[in-house]
Design an enzyme around this catalytic site. Structure first.
Site, PDB file in Angstrom:
ATOM      1  N   ALA A 141       1.089  -2.143  -8.243  1.00 17.55           N
ATOM      2  CA  ALA A 141      -0.089  -3.011  -8.235  1.00 17.55           C
ATOM      3  C   ALA A 141      -1.133  -2.468  -7.264  1.00 17.55           C
ATOM      4  O   ALA A 141      -2.334  -2.438  -7.563  1.00 17.55           O
ATOM      5  CB  ALA A 141       0.304  -4.433  -7.864  1.00 17.55           C
ATOM      6  N   ASP A 142      -0.683  -2.029  -6.091  1.00 16.72           N
ATOM      7  CA  ASP A 142      -1.596  -1.385  -5.144  1.00 16.72           C
ATOM      8  C   ASP A 142      -2.208  -0.131  -5.751  1.00 16.72           C
ATOM      9  O   ASP A 142      -3.428   0.093  -5.677  1.00 16.72           O
ATOM     10  CB  ASP A 142      -0.838  -0.993  -3.875  1.00 16.72           C
ATOM     11  CG  ASP A 142      -0.792  -2.098  -2.838  1.00 16.72           C
ATOM     12  OD1 ASP A 142      -1.713  -2.921  -2.801  1.00 16.72           O
ATOM     13  OD2 ASP A 142       0.185  -2.142  -2.066  1.00 16.72           O
ATOM     14  N   MET A 143      -1.363   0.719  -6.324  1.00 17.91           N
ATOM     15  CA  MET A 143      -1.847   1.995  -6.830  1.00 17.91           C
ATOM     16  C   MET A 143      -2.841   1.815  -7.969  1.00 17.91           C
ATOM     17  O   MET A 143      -3.891   2.471  -8.016  1.00 17.91           O
ATOM     18  CB  MET A 143      -0.666   2.853  -7.279  1.00 17.91           C
ATOM     19  CG  MET A 143       0.241   3.274  -6.136  1.00 17.91           C
ATOM     20  SD  MET A 143       1.670   4.210  -6.694  1.00 17.91           S
ATOM     21  CE  MET A 143       0.866   5.670  -7.356  1.00 17.91           C
TER      22      MET A 143
END
Length: 417
Positions: free
Chosen positions: A187-189
């Protein structure tokens, strides 16, 4: 494992983002991925960090970078993975003197990236609406867990939380086990990747109109967006998808099977491919089995298909299946561990492992995973290893903002830098 190839020298031709300056007041993962990507493509990225502590993920180890003598430094592998092609300055912009320095940086910046909780920067006069008139051409990218609006906007956001609330964990993992997160902070990436593309679009708009804008990026929004076919299956079909392990919700067979010595992926997106698999397996009669006659039938009889496939695949080694199925153009491949990934001849041929020399704590080089896309005219370059905390503070303040040594010393004494 073959040693990574050294980073290539910058090409003679200009890089795609030559002349673009980014002031990066972000930390941890999502936003730093975006700024590192822009740095790879040629942007000048100035990373602003808290004096004394810096980016939290500098300490997220082990493992840590080794120095030239083989001893651990204070630089975590996690930090090294998201902060190349940046310069680090320490700056406390909650103090008036620090805020003025930030404003000076923004006068010559194209993009400002921040990932503070909603409202944090407003307390210091640094929210987008508070500075947009002073910097009308500035692109202001805000990365948060839940966005700038909505009932959850004030909440802190984390990758695991976004994966859980955004639905990906509900369709990941063994059907008989727990919901499972993806093995990297996806999700961050992905938020970093979406933010990168939005910044590039905003730069094009700014160049055409002279107007900057705010980019409102949220982990939860991004996670919902990349549910992709699972989301569309629900929106179109009205059925809530569940966990299928390694199986595909729309295609069969398309999953992992145990071979005689490991695991292998077999994916048949077309009936022709399934029939070719059966020929190689010596079971062509199964193509006429009503349970397996086409993709819809195979999906309806997935348990029976999985049992038959499992029995067949277990009779040969992974390498044998890969060789035999590639010959008839059936998608297949080994389930590689990370060491085998970087030993793979295709990964090596594509230069996906590199090394960036010149790190302040290990001049011989820092290993890095390369930018994955190959641009024929403006390729990514690796000009700077990830900086140590505040490495470029004096360089930026004296060489670019024009402060003299005495002024810098006073700022350091006051812990503004």
């Amino acid at each position: 494992m073959t040693a990574p190839a050294p980073a290539m020298a910058p090409p003679a031709t200009p890089m795609a983002l030559d002349g673009i300056r980014i002031v990066d007041a972000s930390r941890v993962l999502a936003a730093p991925i975006a700024t590192q990507t822009l740095g790879d493509l040629g942007a000048d990225v100035i990373k602003i960090e808290r004096p004394g502590t810096g980016d939290d993920i500098r300490r997220w180890g082990p493992p840590f970078l080794k120095d030239s003598d083989g001893n651990d430094t204070t630089e975590s592998a996690y930090y090294l993975g998201t902060n190349r092609n940046k310069r680090s300055i320490t700056l406390d912009f909650t103090q008036p003197e620090g805020r003025e320095i930030l404003f000076k940086l923004l006068e010559n910046a194209d993009v400002f990236v921040e990932n503070y909780k909603v409202g944090d920067l407003a307390r210091h006069g640094l929210a987008y609406d508070q500075i947009r008139e002073r910097f009308p051409r500035l692109i202001y990218a805000s990365v948060t867990g839940f966005g700038q609006t909505g009932p959850y906007a004030p909440r802190p956001g984390y990758d695991l939380l976004a994966q859980a609330m955004g639905g990906i964990m509900s369709v990941t993992g063994d059907p008989s086990g727990q919901p499972t997160k993806v093995g990297v902070a996806i999700a961050d990436m992905m938020t970093g990747m979406y933010t990168t593309s939005a910044i590039l679009a905003a730069l094009r708009h700014r160049d055409a109109t002279g107007r900057g804008q705010q980019i409102d990026a949220a982990l939860l929004d991004t996670q919902v967006a990349w549910l992709m076919n699972q989301a569309m299956n629900y929106l179109v079909g009205g059925v809530v998808p569940g966990r299928l392990g390694n199986a595909h919700p729309n295609v069969a067979p398309y999953e992992v099977f145990a071979s005689a010595d490991g695991f292998v992926i077999v994916g048949c997106g077309a009936d022709r491919q399934f029939h070719a698999f059966l020929q190689v397996a010596g079971r062509p009669e199964l193509a006429e089995d009503p349970r397996f006659v086409d993709n819809s039938a195979r999906l309806a009889n997935i348990d029976a298909l999985r049992q038959v496939m499992g029995e067949i695949v277990a009779t040969r080694t992974t390498d044998a299946w890969v060789s035999d199925l590639e010959a008839v153009k059936v998608p297949c491949g080994p389930v590689n561990t990370i060491d085998r990934v970087f030993a793979d001849p295709q990964v090596q041929a594509r230069g996906m492992a590199t090394s960036i020399p010149g790190h302040a704590l290990n001049p011989e080089g820092v290993p890095a995973v390369a930018y994955p896309l190959k641009l024929s005219e403006t390729p990514a370059t690796y000009r700077r290893p990830p900086p140590i905390l505040g490495q470029h503070t004096d360089e930026v303040l004296t060489g670019e903002l024009g402060l003299d040594a005495e002024a810098v010393a006073k700022l350091r004494e006051a812990k503004v830098i």
